[in-house]
Design an enzyme around this catalytic site. Structure first.
Site, PDB file in Angstrom:
ATOM      1  N   SER A 236       6.471 104.008  59.151  1.00 47.49           N
ATOM      2  CA  SER A 236       6.878 102.679  58.700  1.00 47.49           C
ATOM      3  C   SER A 236       6.075 102.240  57.472  1.00 47.49           C
ATOM      4  O   SER A 236       6.163 102.871  56.422  1.00 47.49           O
ATOM      5  CB  SER A 236       6.758 101.694  59.869  1.00 47.49           C
ATOM      6  OG  SER A 236       7.420 100.501  59.571  1.00 47.49           O
ATOM      7  N   ASP A 259      10.114 107.276  59.313  1.00 43.76           N
ATOM      8  CA  ASP A 259      10.832 105.998  59.200  1.00 43.76           C
ATOM      9  C   ASP A 259      10.162 105.054  58.195  1.00 43.76           C
ATOM     10  O   ASP A 259       9.845 103.902  58.502  1.00 43.76           O
ATOM     11  CB  ASP A 259      10.916 105.318  60.578  1.00 43.76           C
ATOM     12  CG  ASP A 259      12.342 104.823  60.863  1.00 43.76           C
ATOM     13  OD1 ASP A 259      13.254 105.112  60.059  1.00 43.76           O
ATOM     14  OD2 ASP A 259      12.539 104.150  61.884  1.00 43.76           O
ATOM     15  N   HIS A 314      13.292 102.379  65.713  1.00 47.43           N
ATOM     16  CA  HIS A 314      12.052 102.438  64.952  1.00 47.43           C
ATOM     17  C   HIS A 314      10.852 102.797  65.834  1.00 47.43           C
ATOM     18  O   HIS A 314       9.975 103.548  65.443  1.00 47.43           O
ATOM     19  CB  HIS A 314      11.840 101.079  64.263  1.00 47.43           C
ATOM     20  CG  HIS A 314      10.828 101.106  63.160  1.00 47.43           C
ATOM     21  ND1 HIS A 314      10.818 102.082  62.180  1.00 47.43           N
ATOM     22  CD2 HIS A 314       9.779 100.274  62.865  1.00 47.43           C
ATOM     23  CE1 HIS A 314       9.819 101.833  61.327  1.00 47.43           C
ATOM     24  NE2 HIS A 314       9.169 100.755  61.727  1.00 47.43           N
TER      25      HIS A 314
END
Length: 390
Positions: A236, A259, A314
């Site tokens: 992330s 991600d 996620h």
């Protein structure tokens, strides 16, 4: 998943319910915490490494201290009062690695991965993937960032026993999110570079005191890490941090971005990314804008790969995927439909194949090369929504 179907659940207390898997590779995995320096400019990380099996080692707590529960409650729920509930639910979970176990020597040195956490996370919440990579013969340094993006963190001042806590900070009102996050991503990438320098110091024989006074002497890393084989990885906010670290530090040979949240990176930097990146995306998180940014990198470098793991959200790439029960789903949002063990296997195998290719490793990780092209069960090349427009 219902509780009955989950393997290795602790009995009795809810606290035993985190079933983090053991590494599948050939090495036992040891773990220790390292803090260097007495100011906010120092470094704090959890080290996962191949170790010698030793009887009587303990397994470390997954959530290292109760303050982290308060930080998580504050970040995820905006409700501090939930921290006691979280503490009861997850406070006693342990990671299946050996705390401070003796380092397993390696004459030509292990490759090094520096790992950067996501927004509102901290150094221990990716223990499953860090353990898996260490079990295949990597030293993994999971940083805890001090840019106010961790749920909470701290440093120890020079005054004996005094800690200063660094809380999570939301974007200040009236400030544009991009500028706030862009400043953070630069600080995070610089912290990654400083970790590499720390390992260079240790390797060159400098004495680096770990102020947490762990039993493990950092000098034993000397001669056991191959600093010509270093990658940077993250999830992330940590994924985009890894991409930026490639720009800042030529010694990083490649990046693995789980991600990645591409938003905070300024556009002028895309042409500057010199090395290959493996983007492993989840099905539900990415936006077309974010993927377009990844594609800018893959159009410039044929070795940059983008794949998507189907049936994932996620959080599927964090340890939260291994928490059973409705409580956690309620706290941390939806769950993916793909079994978390399978998601971890795809993620780590793709990463291993990519790392073998770009760190010139002599292992058998190329058996998983197909994953880099998005070929395999539950994997597709690029992104599902780009494909549906054809």
């Amino acid at each position: 998943a219902d509780l009955m179907s989950l393997p290795r659940l602790g009995r009795g207390s809810m606290g035993g319910m985190l079933a983090l898997p053991q590494g599948k590779g050939p090495h036992h995995v040891g773990c220790t915490d390292v803090m260097v320096g007495h100011t906010q400019q120092g470094l704090f990380l959890r080290l996962f490494y191949p170790c010698l099996p030793r009887a009587g080692t303990t397994e470390p707590l997954w959530i290292p201290r109760s303050e982290y529960c308060a930080g998580l409650a504050d970040f995820a729920l905006r409700r501090r009062w939930c921290s006691a509930l979280l503490s009861i639910a997850i406070g006693s979970c342990r990671v299946p690695v050996s705390w401070n176990a003796p380092f397993k020597p390696h004459s030509s040195g292990y490759p090094l991965i520096i790992f950067s956490h996501g927004l509102g996370a901290f150094r221990t919440l990716y223990s499953s993937v860090c353990t898996e990579l260490a079990s295949w013969g990597f030293v993994v340094a999971a940083l805890e960032h001090r840019d106010h993006s961790a749920a909470i963190t701290y440093f120890c001042t020079a005054e004996a026993g005094r800690e200063e806590w660094i809380p999570f900070q939301r974007v200040p009102q009236g400030q544009k999110e991009f500028y706030f996050r862009n400043k953070q991503v630069h600080q995070r990438a610089e912290e990654c570079v400083r970790v590499l320098r720390l390992f260079k110091d240790i390797t060159s024989g400098k004495s680096v005191p770990n102020i947490l006074h762990q039993d493990l002497d950092l000098s034993m890393l000397k001669g056991n890490i191959d600093l010509t084989k270093v990658a940077v990885m993250g999830h992330s906010f940590g994924g985009v941090t890894a991409v930026l670290a490639l720009v800042k530090e030529p010694s990083f040979r490649c990046a693995v971005a789980l991600d990645a949240w591409m938003f905070p990176l300024e556009n002028m930097l895309y042409p500057e990314v010199p090395k290959p990146v493996l983007f492993i995306n989840t099905e539900k998180f990415q936006t077309p804008e974010s993927v377009a940014k990844m594609k800018r990198l893959s159009s410039r470098n044929s070795q940059t790969k983008i794949i998507t793991v189907l049936g994932t959200v996620h959080e599927s790439q964090t340890d939260f995927a291994f928490l059973p029960g409705k409580l956690i789903s309620r706290i941390f949002g939806a769950r993916g439909t793909l079994d978390p063990n399978k998601c971890l296997a795809i993620t780590s195998r793709a990463a291993l194949a990519f790392l073998q290719r770009h760190l010139n490793l002599e292992e058998e990780f190329d058996q998983w090369d197909d994953l880099l092209e998005g070929v395999g069960d539950s994997v597709v090349p690029e992104t599902p929504f780009c494909r549906s427009n054809l």
